[in-house]
Design a protein around this motif. Structure first.
Motif, PDB file in Angstrom:
ATOM      1  N   MET A 167      30.802  22.917  56.370  1.00  0.00           N
ATOM      2  CA  MET A 167      30.222  21.780  56.281  1.00  0.00           C
ATOM      3  C   MET A 167      28.829  21.632  55.774  1.00  0.00           C
ATOM      4  N   TRP A 215      34.368  22.908  60.091  1.00  0.00           N
ATOM      5  CA  TRP A 215      35.098  21.491  60.538  1.00  0.00           C
ATOM      6  C   TRP A 215      36.029  21.849  61.397  1.00  0.00           C
ATOM      7  N   VAL A 256      32.979  12.351  51.696  1.00  0.00           N
ATOM      8  CA  VAL A 256      32.779  14.001  51.863  1.00  0.00           C
ATOM      9  C   VAL A 256      33.696  14.480  50.633  1.00  0.00           C
ATOM     10  N   ALA A 291      42.156  14.609  54.461  1.00  0.00           N
ATOM     11  CA  ALA A 291      41.754  14.029  53.178  1.00  0.00           C
ATOM     12  C   ALA A 291      42.840  12.631  52.842  1.00  0.00           C
ATOM     13  N   PHE A 320      33.034  19.673  51.965  1.00  0.00           N
ATOM     14  CA  PHE A 320      33.668  20.745  52.719  1.00  0.00           C
ATOM     15  C   PHE A 320      34.045  21.684  51.771  1.00  0.00           C
ATOM     16  N   GLU A 362      34.535   9.534  54.779  1.00  0.00           N
ATOM     17  CA  GLU A 362      36.026   9.866  54.302  1.00  0.00           C
ATOM     18  C   GLU A 362      36.251  11.078  53.529  1.00  0.00           C
ATOM     19  N   ARG A 363      37.441  11.871  53.677  1.00  0.00           N
ATOM     20  CA  ARG A 363      37.471  12.971  52.579  1.00  0.00           C
ATOM     21  C   ARG A 363      38.149  12.905  51.457  1.00  0.00           C
ATOM     22  N   GLY A 369      39.595  14.548  48.133  1.00  0.00           N
ATOM     23  CA  GLY A 369      39.822  15.989  47.423  1.00  0.00           C
ATOM     24  C   GLY A 369      39.687  15.790  45.986  1.00  0.00           C
ATOM     25  N   VAL A 381      36.055  17.440  49.190  1.00  0.00           N
ATOM     26  CA  VAL A 381      36.877  18.376  49.667  1.00  0.00           C
ATOM     27  C   VAL A 381      37.159  19.155  48.266  1.00  0.00           C
ATOM     28  N   ALA A 405      36.586  25.088  56.724  1.00  0.00           N
ATOM     29  CA  ALA A 405      35.663  24.155  55.657  1.00  0.00           C
ATOM     30  C   ALA A 405      34.277  24.408  56.214  1.00  0.00           C
ATOM     31  N   ALA A 445      41.837  19.045  56.375  1.00  0.00           N
ATOM     32  CA  ALA A 445      40.605  18.472  55.805  1.00  0.00           C
ATOM     33  C   ALA A 445      40.786  16.808  56.358  1.00  0.00           C
TER      34      ALA A 445
END
Length: 582
Positions: free
Chosen positions: A232, A428, A109, A131, A218, A84-85, A87, A111, A230, A129
């Motif tokens: 990666m 991405w 991940v 997010a 990202f 999961e993103r 931020g 961001v 983004a 993203a």
């Protein structure tokens, strides 16, 4: 392939390195094990009482690692899962390190989000993203609140500057902020959580299996073309790059350095050279949330005795031209690496004379984690050069139209292509742009026009997209800028091609910030340029300004200057007579 640059490596720098098979979470764990009681972060907010008392706080590596465990536990219990993103909209602060490594620990991940983004820019990045979690200062909450319904954000973690501080700094900062006109009170709502509350969770995060090849970050970038996208970057990419930096700085002293972190962590240059390298080294990371005005940086260097200072040219320019620079003892600085923008030779020489340290120019881009080249820190460097490729990094020049390889002969100019373990996995959700940027053999096309000499030292000539076509001739802005910096009254300069609506080509225009107590004229500047430049490179237009528009990392926004000029232009109309002829 031929690698003439290997002969330029300093003693102790190997052409091939051994890279640890670890994640970024492992990087912090290892340093916390080796240096548990060493200071990890020294969060400097303000000096009071004549500098005898610092408003801020320190965490040692054991404390930092424990707080990361607590935050990782909390984030997992809130529902954040592997892949999961998350931020991060934070300045340089302990909050950033804690949440970054907590996300790494549970396989999320990160961001990176620029804190100065407008609501529209924030919405675009969060939506792209995907997010579902964001961590941000309370001061930034109004911008998120405005656009949150248009994003996929499920969880908001609100941080306050004083969250990690101890008494009395915590009380002083809290009261000061609450009296500020910028103070934002965030009320508890559903799916809004407070950073300080999450640090009370037990330090027992779940065990998550993470492959170093998996994406960790990202990093949004304009890339070589188009809208922000983004890059990666995997754990492996970032570990490789920080290992290369560590090998390059041959005299880095593990557990003993004080590294000034004044460039933002949310930019991958600051993340790698300040945060990750600092942790790899077991350094005390002197964490500066706002380097402006530049005397903040000068005061911190002098008070904290910083030894390593990664920065950008704007910082070094600001220091050497500051009217009170002689009042600050900056001679603790031993190593400086400049990136993100070209470093004028005069700035390099003046800064070294001032500090006694070494200031070397490097090169990189977000897609490469970011560093690919550097001048040897204590070895041979060349004027105007970005240096030589890092260990395990290949570099070549290709002809712009045909893609044919070009020789390293001081003359041939082509696009720089690089290949190495630090190069991103791709963009991405942008397969076509990924294919344009990275070819089938793994070469990353940088979009920078370079030349190289027979010894393998590279020189950035300019960006492909910044090339000026004036009167049918190609003009590279850096050629003109280097001459402008030679003028004794010029403090900063940037050159851009302003499209001419009638001629169909570009007008060479220089934007100049003059040194204090000087008053150069446009005629004087043009006469000086005529001594050093071909006639078609001499700026037709010159504008003197108090400052230049910049990104928060220090890059001059050349594009914004061009857009400003275009809005000034009146549309060209042709008087068409009854015959239809102009």
């Amino acid at each position: 392939m031929e690698k003439p640059w290997l002969a330029a490596y300093e003693q102790g720098v190997a052409p091939n390195l051994t890279y640890p098979q670890q994640t970024l979470s492992d990087l912090l764990r290892e340093t916390a094990r080796r240096y548990p009681e060493h200071t990890a972060t020294n969060f400097v907010l303000k000096y009071i009482l004549g500098g005898r008392f610092t408003v801020g706080g320190k965490l040692n590596y054991k404390q930092l690692d424990t707080l990361v465990d607590r935050m990782a536990t909390a984030m997992y219990q809130l529902g954040v899962r592997k892949g999961e993103r998350v931020g991060l909209m934070l300045p340089n602060s302990p909050h950033y390190l804690i949440t970054f490594f907590a996300a790494m620990r549970i396989g999320a991940v990160v961001v990176n989000i620029n804190p100065v983004y407008t609501s529209r820019e924030l919405q675009q990045q969060l939506a792209d993203a995907g997010a579902e979690t964001i961590v941000l200062l309370n001061l930034f909450w109004p911008r998120l609140r405005e656009i949150r319904p248009e994003t996929s954000v499920k969880r908001v973690i609100i941080a306050h500057v004083f969250d990690t501080l101890k008494f009395p700094s915590s009380l002083l900062v809290k009261r000061s902020q609450q009296r500020s006109a910028e103070w934002v009170e965030v009320r508890p709502e559903q799916d809004i959580f407070f950073f300080s509350d999450l640090l009370r969770y037990p330090p027992t995060p779940p065990k998550v299996d993470i492959d170093p090849d998996e994406v960790a970050l990202f990093q949004y970038t304009g890339g070589t073309t188009g809208l922000p996208k983004a890059a990666m970057l995997s754990h492996k990419n970032l570990i490789a790059n920080v290992t290369q930096v560590d090998a390059w700085v041959v005299d880095g002293q593990p557990g003993r350095e004080k590294l000034l972190a004044a460039i933002p962590f949310f930019h991958v240059y600051g993340m790698t050279t300040a945060m990750l390298y600092g942790i790899r080294l077991g350094a005390e990371i002197v964490t500066v949330p706002n380097p402006r005005p530049i005397e903040n940086v000068m005061r911190i260097i002098a008070a904290e005795r910083c030894t390593i200072f990664p920065g950008v040219p704007a910082m070094y320019i600001g220091i050497i031209n500051h009217k009170d620079v002689a009042s600050y003892d900056l001679r603790s600085v031993r190593v400086c690496v400049s990136g993100s923008a070209p470093l004028p030779v005069q700035v390099q020489e003046h800064f070294e004379a001032l500090t006694g340290g070494r200031l070397v120019e490097g090169y990189g881009l977000s897609e490469a984690s970011p560093l690919t080249h550097g001048n040897p820190v204590h070895g041979r460097r060349k004027v105007g050069s970005i240096g030589v490729p890092f260990p395990d990094t290949d570099a070549r020049l290709v002809e712009l139209e045909t893609g044919a390889n070009l020789p390293f002969d001081d003359q041939a100019q082509g696009e720089l292509c690089v290949r190495g373990p630090q190069v991103m996995r791709g963009y991405w959700q942008r397969p076509e742009e990924t294919a344009e940027a990275i070819d089938a053999e793994g070469w990353l096309h940088t979009g920078d026009i370079c030349k190289a000499d027979p010894e393998g030292y590279f020189y950035v000539v300019d960006r492909k997209k910044d090339m000026i076509i004036a009167s049918g001739f190609k003009v590279l802005p850096r050629d003109v800028e280097e001459v402008l910096y030679m003028h004794p009254s010029v403090m900063e300069a940037v050159v851009a091609g302003i499209p001419h609506p009638a001629r169909g080509d570009d007008t060479v225009k220089a934007f100049i910030v003059a040194k204090p107590d000087t008053n150069p004229t446009a005629e004087e500047i043009r006469a000086f340029c005529a001594l050093h430049l071909a006639h078609y490179k001499i700026p037709r237009e010159i504008e003197f300004r108090d400052d230049l528009p910049r990104t928060i990392v220090g890059k001059v926004l050349r594009r914004l200057l061009i857009e400003e000029e275009q809005t000034k232009q009146q549309p060209v109309t042709l008087d068409i007579g009854s015959s239809g002829n102009p």
